[in-house]
Design a protein around this motif. Structure first.
Motif, PDB file in Angstrom:
ATOM      1  N   VAL A  92       9.505   9.261   8.694  1.00  0.00           N
ATOM      2  CA  VAL A  92       9.265   7.927   7.993  1.00  0.00           C
ATOM      3  C   VAL A  92       7.693   7.897   8.479  1.00  0.00           C
ATOM      4  N   ALA A  93       6.939   6.816   7.220  1.00  0.00           N
ATOM      5  CA  ALA A  93       5.502   6.697   7.592  1.00  0.00           C
ATOM      6  C   ALA A  93       5.545   4.961   6.871  1.00  0.00           C
ATOM      7  N   LEU A 120       2.265   8.908   9.516  1.00  0.00           N
ATOM      8  CA  LEU A 120       3.357   9.417   9.424  1.00  0.00           C
ATOM      9  C   LEU A 120       3.854  10.064  10.599  1.00  0.00           C
ATOM     10  N   ALA A 121       5.097   9.702  11.000  1.00  0.00           N
ATOM     11  CA  ALA A 121       5.486  10.102  12.125  1.00  0.00           C
ATOM     12  C   ALA A 121       7.527  10.918  11.917  1.00  0.00           C
ATOM     13  N   LEU A 144       0.737  -1.078   0.189  1.00  0.00           N
ATOM     14  CA  LEU A 144       0.448  -0.072   0.061  1.00  0.00           C
ATOM     15  C   LEU A 144       1.260   1.464  -0.094  1.00  0.00           C
ATOM     16  N   MET A 145       1.483   1.266   0.769  1.00  0.00           N
ATOM     17  CA  MET A 145       2.746   2.240   1.310  1.00  0.00           C
ATOM     18  C   MET A 145       3.582   3.005  -0.498  1.00  0.00           C
ATOM     19  N   GLU A 146       3.706   1.945  -1.133  1.00  0.00           N
ATOM     20  CA  GLU A 146       4.075   2.319  -2.654  1.00  0.00           C
ATOM     21  C   GLU A 146       3.123   3.063  -3.455  1.00  0.00           C
ATOM     22  N   LEU A 147       2.142   3.361  -2.861  1.00  0.00           N
ATOM     23  CA  LEU A 147       1.344   4.319  -3.653  1.00  0.00           C
ATOM     24  C   LEU A 147       1.384   5.737  -3.188  1.00  0.00           C
ATOM     25  N   PHE A 148       2.111   6.031  -2.484  1.00  0.00           N
ATOM     26  CA  PHE A 148       2.409   7.326  -1.298  1.00  0.00           C
ATOM     27  C   PHE A 148       3.560   7.630  -1.855  1.00  0.00           C
ATOM     28  N   ARG A 149       4.359   6.797  -2.072  1.00  0.00           N
ATOM     29  CA  ARG A 149       5.911   6.604  -2.212  1.00  0.00           C
ATOM     30  C   ARG A 149       6.112   8.110  -2.643  1.00  0.00           C
ATOM     31  N   GLU A 150       5.972   8.333  -3.726  1.00  0.00           N
ATOM     32  CA  GLU A 150       6.067   9.813  -3.977  1.00  0.00           C
ATOM     33  C   GLU A 150       5.714  10.941  -4.135  1.00  0.00           C
ATOM     34  N   ARG A 151       4.580  10.688  -3.159  1.00  0.00           N
ATOM     35  CA  ARG A 151       4.355  11.857  -2.256  1.00  0.00           C
ATOM     36  C   ARG A 151       4.673  12.104  -1.486  1.00  0.00           C
ATOM     37  N   VAL A 186      10.006  12.567   3.540  1.00  0.00           N
ATOM     38  CA  VAL A 186       9.771  10.936   3.941  1.00  0.00           C
ATOM     39  C   VAL A 186      11.072   9.862   3.287  1.00  0.00           C
ATOM     40  N   CYS A 187      11.735   9.725   4.748  1.00  0.00           N
ATOM     41  CA  CYS A 187      12.120   8.460   4.146  1.00  0.00           C
ATOM     42  C   CYS A 187      11.993   6.805   4.917  1.00  0.00           C
TER      43      CYS A 187
END
Lengths: 82, 1045
Positions: free
Chosen positions: B972-973, B1022-1023, B942-949, B955-956
């Motif tokens: 990090v998220a 996201l932290a 799922l996190m792939e979807l947000f990776r670009e953003r 965010v690392c």
């Protein structure tokens, strides 16, 4: 029969909790015989009732029920028969 | 007049929701009152008999075992009635068990059915008291039927005989009690029977009576104010001093004297070791199928049984032969030490007469293995070479320096303790085997007392006191410890007095049994019929019978108790081995694995352990990185040490520091060096407690085990003080300074309640090793097996899948043409099973598989018509990507589904295709759809979807965080994989995030926890914070948190 739902205050002479005589209506009444004796302890969650009841016959010819309020340490007359 | 008196009619809290005192509290009071004996007569049960007897003897009071039975109405007694029975001797005790069992088994839970007619032939050795106002005799008198009362008395007299029946007089200061007692006495004289005075005590002291009222209210599920008809009218049901009883029964001096007479007659020893060692059916030893076991003939009435030497000798001979035969196989190299140990153990077994027990366990293990059921033995039994040779345990006691004395001791009273872990799917087969082999009359399940904890106490007491539900809710939910000082009583509507009373009641009720449950997997097996040893009750499972004793009581009674437990891990291991056989035609023999595979230790040292047994939790992983286990012994320490107890007890850090060389290894005294050297001077194992007690305190093996048991069972302060004194004295005799001895004892006692038995740890470590081995060498099969046995372990399935992929295992999504119900291994990849699709369930999944033609479903209409699944489930399958076989975009499939007629509708009318051009789902939508329907994403994260953003925001990745420097600021998220706020962590919280690259750990300080509490339940976070490194452990100390979804 007379009945006092809240008890009629009484001055009692007792030995070891056992009533021997009491004053009531301007007279002294000696207890000749104890017919029955029972104890009630309830309602501690809302105004505790803890009483020793005595059904007694007096030398003055009364048959009555008196009780010792063990919470307040008071005696009361509850009813007189006949 | 002699003012001595013994109470013979007395209830403990094991008269469920009736008695308001523990057996110990009753005995303490009896001791204060100078009573030489006390009877316990709980309703229809002997739940507390063992506990009561042991506690009584400790206080120098003679225990009298009995019960108050409930009888059905019958001729002469139109109401159900009570009868009190006391056991005079072992024969009477047996009859008591039998009667209670009959009543319990014939009735339903909590409502036994027993009639007086059943007593015929089962009254020898029993003394009967006619009971309270609910006794038949008194009841008939109260109903104005003296003739009936006399008749009832005659019936009882016929059953029990004139020397074993007493007319019970009570005087609770109810109206008419004195007259009633007089009438009963007259009746007794007429029937030529003696009278006896009792007080039907339901609590120890008069001040306990409010708790009794509360219990009654709870039992009737009413507030006290509405419970008046059920409450006793006064508080006279306490253990009364002899002087008070003398005053109350001044008119009946005999009745008082008879209590002493009866007390002196009753003597029952509740130790059943001799009776309860079940010899195995020796036909099975020679390989014949086990015939139905004949019930052993009832032992003759009288005190105890003579031992049966020939049977025991035969068992011993068989045991020795079996062990010796295995010696060369298990110890191919040097049998010298093994033989010596074996000889020693066999000696002890012979002295304690437990050969039959070992053979019994061996037989069960043998059966399981023959059926291909995974089984592992553990517990103190794993300490023995006998168990190892018999194949009960997989652990070599010599190689791991295990202590036999922890297991057994020639000092009789210690029963061996063997737990057998079985594959959870098939454990039931083994239990059935045991029932078949020994017969239902000889096998029972050990019970478990479900007791009041803080929360249930607050709820039930609160309800009884009539507190508003909202207040009860607040009090019950808002606490991790007893009395939070943050409460404002007035704000909740309490006066200070009510507040104190409420909490007083809650504290008093804590630990009281509420009802009986079954101890999962604990079986008790006896030589005599079980219902003559301990009363039986119905279990909720049909055909299952439960004994009235729990684990501790069963052990104290000297009975055999076996724990047949189920472990999902073993099911997973079982499946993994099967998959390996299927996919690679290889057979892995876990018993023969060398214990030094570098792949195993590499995983451990890198804390790469998701899915592995016992070592996968976050706490474990953090410790692993510091400990860096190099051999099995290290894993053993890891498993024993990284648990809440030792963590809280602050033992872990010293150990880890010493191991890292940051702290010197110290011993409290040179005497302890040989014992604690293997654990760097820290007490880690229960066996070390025993050794220390023996080496420093001069305890014998048996005494040391008693100490260990006392410590682990939270015994009384007086007991511990006595042990301490003994220990210090013994130590001083060995030249140890008293302060050192005292300090060591404190360490021992602080530890022992949560310390781990080394043999457990060794058995677990071996299983951990096995799972790590399989994980390293057969990852596809391993992860597949884990996924098929969820829920298990520490992590949710999707985390397991992510881990599998990070280890190079491809995971393929659900496919209607390829998937089976469960996950399978397909060309070295894992194919997710149909059960992972929400709503499909076992039936739906089976239908898809069953209706699938050899060439597969050809298209959506074909699928629908063949499976006839409801639309909504077909939708879920589409969204899960299960129909990718047809290479149609999901939207188009959904559209098609919407226009399809099938199932019970009339003729399926194929509608002409509508040439609507539909936008294909984006990758994001696909992933989200799959995730929402299956809870996992097979091929993407799922996190792939947000990776670009996220990259644009600086965010690392989780893996990237591992490279960050101490003190560096980072963001990090990820998906929340784990949330923990352990009560020991003082308000801190720990969150683990997962993205497509791995996992990252967050730490939140209490103020951050408070600040971000509403967000912490969200799935994607996201932290931002500061990096903290400790060696190779990295975490992010969060300063801000936001939710991405």
């Amino acid at each position: 029969m007379s009945f006092w739902p809240d008890g009629c205050p009484l001055e009692v002479l007792a030995t070891d909790g056992r009533p021997q005589q009491f004053h009531w209506n301007l007279r002294l009444h000696r207890i000749l015989r104890v017919g029955d004796h029972w104890r009630v302890h309830t309602d501690w969650w809302a105004g505790e009732v803890w009483r020793d009841y005595w059904q007694v016959t007096t030398h003055t010819g009364l048959l009555c029920v008196i009780y010792h309020d063990l919470v307040a340490d008071l005696w009361r007359l509850e009813r007189i028969y006949g | 007049m002699d003012e001595h008196y013994v109470e013979l009619h007395c209830h403990s809290c094991f008269s469920l929701l009736d008695g308001a005192s523990t057996p110990e509290a009753l005995l303490d009071r009896a001791a204060e009152l100078g009573m030489p004996a006390l009877a316990l007569t709980d309703h229809n049960g002997l739940y507390a008999a063992i506990r009561f007897s042991l506690a009584a003897r400790q206080r120098g009071i003679a225990p009298i075992v009995g019960a108050e039975l409930t009888l059905q109405k019958g001729p002469g007694c139109p109401e159900p009635s009570h009868l009190v029975l006391l056991a005079e001797n072992r024969a009477g005790y047996r009859n008591l068990c039998w009667l209670i069992s009959r009543g319990q088994l014939a009735g339903s839970k909590g409502h036994p059915r027993l009639s007086l007619a059943q007593f015929q032939g089962h009254t020898a050795g029993l003394i009967a008291l006619t009971g309270c106002r609910q006794g038949c005799v008194t009841g008939r008198l109260l109903a104005g039927e003296p003739k009936q009362a006399l008749a009832a008395l005659a019936t009882l007299r016929e059953l029990f005989g004139p020397h074993n029946l007493y007319v019970e007089l009570q005087q609770h200061l109810h109206p008419g009690d004195a007259a009633l007692a007089a009438e009963l006495a007259r009746l007794a004289r007429k029937a030529h029977l003696p009278t006896i005075a009792t007080n039907n005590a339901h609590y120890a002291r008069q001040s306990d009576s409010p708790l009794h009222d509360v219990l009654v209210a709870i039992r009737h599920n009413l507030p006290l104010a509405e419970c008046r008809p059920h409450l006793r009218p006064n508080s006279e049901y306490y253990l009364k001093p002899p002087a008070e009883m003398a005053a109350l029964f001044a008119a009946h001096p005999d009745a008082l004297a008879h209590t002493l007479e009866v007390a002196s007659r009753c003597q029952v020893d509740l130790y059943f070791r001799d009776e309860a060692t079940a010899p195995p059916d020796l036909a099975t030893v020679t390989g014949d199928p086990a015939p139905m076991r004949q019930a052993a003939p009832s032992p003759p009435e009288g005190e105890g049984d003579a031992p049966r030497p020939s049977e025991e000798e035969r068992a011993f001979a068989t045991l020795s032969a079996l062990c010796l035969a295995q010696l060369p196989a298990r110890y191919p190299h040097d049998t010298g030490a093994a033989e010596r140990q074996l000889h020693h153990e066999l000696q002890v077994i012979r002295q304690t007469g437990l050969a039959g027990y070992f053979l019994l366990v061996w037989d069960i293990v043998r059966y399981a293995k023959a059926q291909g059921i995974q089984v592992r033995g553990r517990g103190s039994a794993a300490n023995s070479i006998v168990a190892y040779l018999l194949g009960i345990t997989a652990v070599d006691p010599l190689a791991h320096n295990l202590l036999f004395e922890r297991f057994l001791s020639a000092e009789a009273r210690i029963m061996p303790d063997i737990d057998l872990d079985f594959c959870s799917r098939r454990r039931e087969e083994v239990i059935q085997y045991v029932y078949r082999k020994y017969g239902e009359s000889h096998v029972g399940m050990v019970c478990n007392y479900i007791t009041y904890c803080a929360r249930s106490a607050i709820r039930d007491v609160g309800k009884a006191l009539g507190l508003p539900p909202a207040v009860i809710d607040q009090l019950a939910k808002g606490q991790s410890k007893w009395r939070s000082h943050d409460w404002d009583p007035a704000a909740l509507g309490f006066t200070p007095q009510d507040w104190e009373r409420f909490w007083g009641l809650c504290e008093a009720i804590q630990g009281f049994p509420r009802h009986l449950g079954i101890h999962v997997g604990g079986l008790c097996i006896t030589r005599s019929p079980l219902d003559q040893v301990v009363p039986l009750e119905r279990a909720t499972m049909p055909g299952r019978v439960v004994i009235q004793w729990d684990k501790d009581n069963t052990e104290d009674a000297g009975l055999i108790k076996l724990d047949l437990l189920s472990l999902r891990t073993l099911s997973a291991v079982d499946e993994c081995l099967r998959l390996i056989r299927e996919t690679r035609s290889e057979t892995v023999d876990l018993d023969a694995l060398p214990l030094d595979d570098p792949a195993v230790y590499r995983q451990l040292q890198q804390a790469d352990t998701i899915g592995a047994f016992q070592v996968e939790s976050r706490a474990q992983q953090q410790a692993l990185v510091k400990m860096k286990p190099r051999n099995l012994a290290d894993i053993v320490v890891e498993v024993a040490l990284i648990r809440p107890g030792p963590l809280q007890g602050n033992m872990v850090h010293p150990y880890l520091r010493r191991r890292a060389g940051l702290e010197p290894v110290r011993y409290p005294h040179p005497l302890l060096e040989p014992i604690l050297a293997e654990t760097l001077g820290i007490i880690v194992f229960q066996e070390q407690v025993i050794r220390v007690a023996m080496a420093m305190g001069g305890f014998s093996a048996g005494e040391a085990d008693l100490l260990r048991r006392a410590m682990s069972r939270h015994r009384s302060e007086e007991e511990m003080a006595a042990f301490r004194e003994r220990f210090v004295r013994g130590a001083m005799a060995r030249g140890v300074p008293p302060e050192v001895a005292d300090d060591v004892f404190t360490k021992l006692s602080g530890f022992a309640s949560y310390g781990f038995c080394k043999s457990h740890a060794v058995a677990f470590a071996k299983t951990a090793y096995d799972t790590l081995y399989l994980r390293a060498h057969y990852p596809a099969e391993f992860y597949c097996a884990i996924l098929n046995n969820e829920p298990m372990g520490f992590y949710a399935p999707r985390v397991v899948i992510g881990d599998a992929r990070r280890h190079g295992v491809r995971v393929r999504p659900v496919d209607v043409n390829r998937s089976r119900e469960n996950c399978t291994v397909e060309e070295g990849a894992i194919r997710l099973g149909l059960l992972y699709v929400e709503g499909l369930g076992q039936r739906g999944a089976e239908r898809v598989v069953a209706a699938r033609p050899a060439q597969g479903y050809s298209d959506l209409p074909d699928f629908c018509r063949r499976t006839r699944l409801p639309r909504r489930l077909v939708e879920n399958l589409i969204l899960a990507g299960a129909m990718a076989a047809w290479r149609r975009e999901q939207r188009a499939l959904l559209w098609e589904l919407g226009r399809l007629h099938y199932q019970e509708e009339e003729l399926p009318l194929p509608l002409p295709p509508d040439e609507v051009a539909l936008q294909p789902l984006t990758r994001a939508e696909e992933l989200l759809a799959e995730y929402s329907v299956t809870g996992v994403s097979a091929e993407g994260h799922l996190m792939e979807l947000f990776r670009e953003r996220l990259e644009g925001m600086g965010v690392c990745t989780c893996r990237g965080l591992q490279q960050a420097r101490q003190g560096q600021s980072a963001r990090v998220a990820g998906l929340v994989a784990v949330r923990q706020a352990p009560p020991t962590a003082k308000g801190f919280a720990f969150i683990t995030l997962e993205d497509e690259t791995g996992l990252a750990n967050l730490v939140l300080t209490p103020d951050k926890v408070e600040q971000y509490r509403p967000l912490l339940d969200r799935p994607v976070l996201l932290a931002q914070g500061t990096v903290e490194r400790e060696g190779s452990t990295v975490h992010l100390k969060a300063s801000t948190i936001s939710a991405l979804a």
